[in-house]
Design an enzyme around this catalytic site. Structure first.
Site, short mmCIF file in Angstrom:
data_model
loop_
_atom_site.label_atom_id
_atom_site.label_comp_id
_atom_site.label_asym_id
_atom_site.label_seq_id
_atom_site.Cartn_x
_atom_site.Cartn_y
_atom_site.Cartn_z
N ASP A 79 -0.15 -4.57 -1.26
CA ASP A 79 -1.46 -5.12 -0.95
C ASP A 79 -2.31 -4.94 -2.19
O ASP A 79 -2.78 -3.84 -2.49
CB ASP A 79 -2.05 -4.38 0.25
CG ASP A 79 -3.46 -4.83 0.59
OD1 ASP A 79 -3.99 -5.74 -0.10
OD2 ASP A 79 -4.04 -4.28 1.55
N GLU B 63 -0.91 1.44 3.09
CA GLU B 63 -1.92 1.87 4.05
C GLU B 63 -1.26 2.61 5.23
O GLU B 63 -1.50 2.31 6.39
CB GLU B 63 -2.77 0.68 4.55
CG GLU B 63 -4.12 1.11 5.04
CD GLU B 63 -5.03 -0.03 5.45
OE1 GLU B 63 -6.09 0.26 6.05
OE2 GLU B 63 -4.71 -1.21 5.19
N ASP C 86 -1.22 -0.83 8.08
CA ASP C 86 -2.49 -0.48 8.70
C ASP C 86 -2.35 0.69 9.67
O ASP C 86 -2.78 0.63 10.81
CB ASP C 86 -3.09 -1.71 9.41
CG ASP C 86 -4.52 -1.46 9.90
OD1 ASP C 86 -5.22 -0.67 9.26
OD2 ASP C 86 -4.92 -2.06 10.93
N ASN D 88 -5.14 -6.44 -2.75
CA ASN D 88 -6.56 -6.53 -2.37
C ASN D 88 -7.33 -7.54 -3.21
O ASN D 88 -8.47 -7.28 -3.63
CB ASN D 88 -7.21 -5.15 -2.42
CG ASN D 88 -7.40 -4.57 -1.03
OD1 ASN D 88 -7.70 -5.29 -0.08
ND2 ASN D 88 -7.20 -3.27 -0.89
N ASP E 245 -1.20 -9.95 -0.26
CA ASP E 245 0.05 -9.22 -0.47
C ASP E 245 0.95 -10.06 -1.38
O ASP E 245 1.15 -11.25 -1.14
CB ASP E 245 0.72 -8.94 0.86
CG ASP E 245 -0.20 -8.14 1.79
OD1 ASP E 245 -0.11 -6.91 1.78
OD2 ASP E 245 -1.02 -8.77 2.50
N TYR F 237 -0.95 0.09 -3.26
CA TYR F 237 -2.07 -0.25 -2.38
C TYR F 237 -3.32 -0.17 -3.24
O TYR F 237 -3.88 0.91 -3.46
CB TYR F 237 -2.12 0.72 -1.20
CG TYR F 237 -3.26 0.48 -0.23
CD1 TYR F 237 -3.64 -0.81 0.13
CD2 TYR F 237 -3.95 1.55 0.33
CE1 TYR F 237 -4.68 -1.03 1.00
CE2 TYR F 237 -4.99 1.34 1.22
CZ TYR F 237 -5.36 0.05 1.55
OH TYR F 237 -6.39 -0.17 2.42
N ASP G 130 -2.66 -5.86 10.80
CA ASP G 130 -3.52 -6.98 10.44
C ASP G 130 -3.00 -7.73 9.20
O ASP G 130 -3.55 -8.75 8.81
CB ASP G 130 -4.98 -6.53 10.24
CG ASP G 130 -5.12 -5.35 9.29
OD1 ASP G 130 -4.10 -4.87 8.76
OD2 ASP G 130 -6.27 -4.90 9.09
N HIS G 131 -1.95 -7.20 8.61
CA HIS G 131 -1.20 -7.89 7.56
C HIS G 131 0.17 -8.27 8.13
O HIS G 131 0.67 -7.65 9.07
CB HIS G 131 -0.95 -6.99 6.35
CG HIS G 131 -2.18 -6.65 5.57
ND1 HIS G 131 -2.40 -7.08 4.29
CD2 HIS G 131 -3.26 -5.88 5.88
CE1 HIS G 131 -3.54 -6.61 3.84
NE2 HIS G 131 -4.09 -5.88 4.79
#
Length: 312
Positions: A205, A91, A65, A207, A277, A166, A302-303
């Site tokens: 990630d 990210e 992030d 998503n 993830d 990502y 935040d991950h």
């Protein structure tokens, strides 16, 4: 809609922009405290495969992030303590020319590879840092419409391909859901082509929370990015193409195991999260699988990071 009428409990990543806060906890009877959150405690690492072979390859993946902010939050200290053979980052939001020297000069990883968005500064981006030089490294999935966003790096090693990705988010209002569906088809084809040559380890990630067990509040998120039927079906089709979600292979019934929490409303403290993830493996690598760890106490994003142990 009233202030408390929103049913969106948490959401996904920087791209959709609608990381709505979880609803306020329901108040219990007078004088009683709210129930304590159900946390996930990562069990001790398993360092042998089913046939007793010792793990000798350790790969970590982390959506940071924002690479520069993550470095300032001492993310590299955690990486040094974890000591993986390869670390994959997503990210990064950082052009190669703007990379902090703390990471470009890391002697632990002499082989470093970066990919960023061609059109947007501070958007998307992935990286791969290796102790051992890969045989070959490529960028993207050979589709211009996808590759301009800097989302994939592939490294070829002697016995497998390592792909870090990502995956694009469907975004607020699902405005990119059709694009995401196209991505899923093209990315699956790319991975399947690799798998014909050598087994594949996909990390990053992705998503998507695949099943209801993979997020805290499935009921309130069925129409939100990351948990739509289309995105979940895309992941199912990837698995059906000959791949395995290694965490679920090892821990099929483990609930409350998440890798992403919105920053709002103390979601991480309450463990109101999503498992976004993954380490996805070719089925041919199942005999080599030792463990897939969720390092949910590691801070800086935040991950949280995840780590794979293989006996290769």
């Amino acid at each position: 809609m009233s202030k408390r009428g929103k049913k969106v409990e948490d959401a996904v990543d920087e791209e959709n922009g609608n990381a709505a806060a979880p609803p306020e906890a329901k108040k219990g009877k007078k004088g009683k405290e709210p129930e304590a959150p159900i946390l996930y405690e990562d069990p001790p690492d398993k360092l042998t495969s089913k046939d007793g072979s010792a793990a000798n390859m350790k790969i970590t993946s982390w959506n940071v992030d924002g690479l520069r902010a993550w470095v300032k939050k001492k993310g590299l200290d955690w990486v040094r303590e974890e000591a993986p053979d390869v670390i994959c980052l997503q990210e990064t939001k950082c052009a190669e020319k703007s990379l902090p020297k703390e990471i470009t000069s890391m002697p632990e990883f002499p082989h470093k590879y970066w990919s960023g968005s061609e059109e947007k500064e501070g958007y998307s981006g992935v990286a791969m840092l290796c102790k051992t030089e890969p045989l070959n490294v490529t960028y993207g999935i050979e589709k211009e419409e996808h590759d301009k966003e800097g989302r994939v790096i592939t490294a070829e090693f002697a016995s497998f391909f390592l792909v870090t990705a990502y995956v694009p988010n469907a975004s607020r209002g699902l405005v990119r859901l059709d694009y995401r569906k196209t991505w899923d088809v093209d990315f699956r084809a790319y991975l399947s082509d690799l798998d014909k040559r050598k087994p594949v380890v996909l990390c990053g990630d992705l998503n998507v929370a695949h099943q209801e067990i993979d997020l805290k509040n499935p009921k309130g998120n069925r129409k939100n990015a990351g948990f739509t039927p289309e995105e979940r079906e895309g992941f199912t089709e990837l698995l059906d193409a000959g791949f395995v979600d290694s965490f679920r292979e090892l821990y099929p019934e483990q609930a409350n195991a998440y890798t992403f929490w919105t920053y709002m409303m103390n979601s991480r403290g309450k463990n109101v999260g999503w498992r976004l993830d993954y380490f996805v493996l070719s089925k041919a690598l199942l005999p080599n699988l030792c463990d897939n760890k969720i390092r949910n106490t590691a801070m800086g994003s935040d991950h949280c990071p995840i780590t794979l142990h293989l006996a290769i």
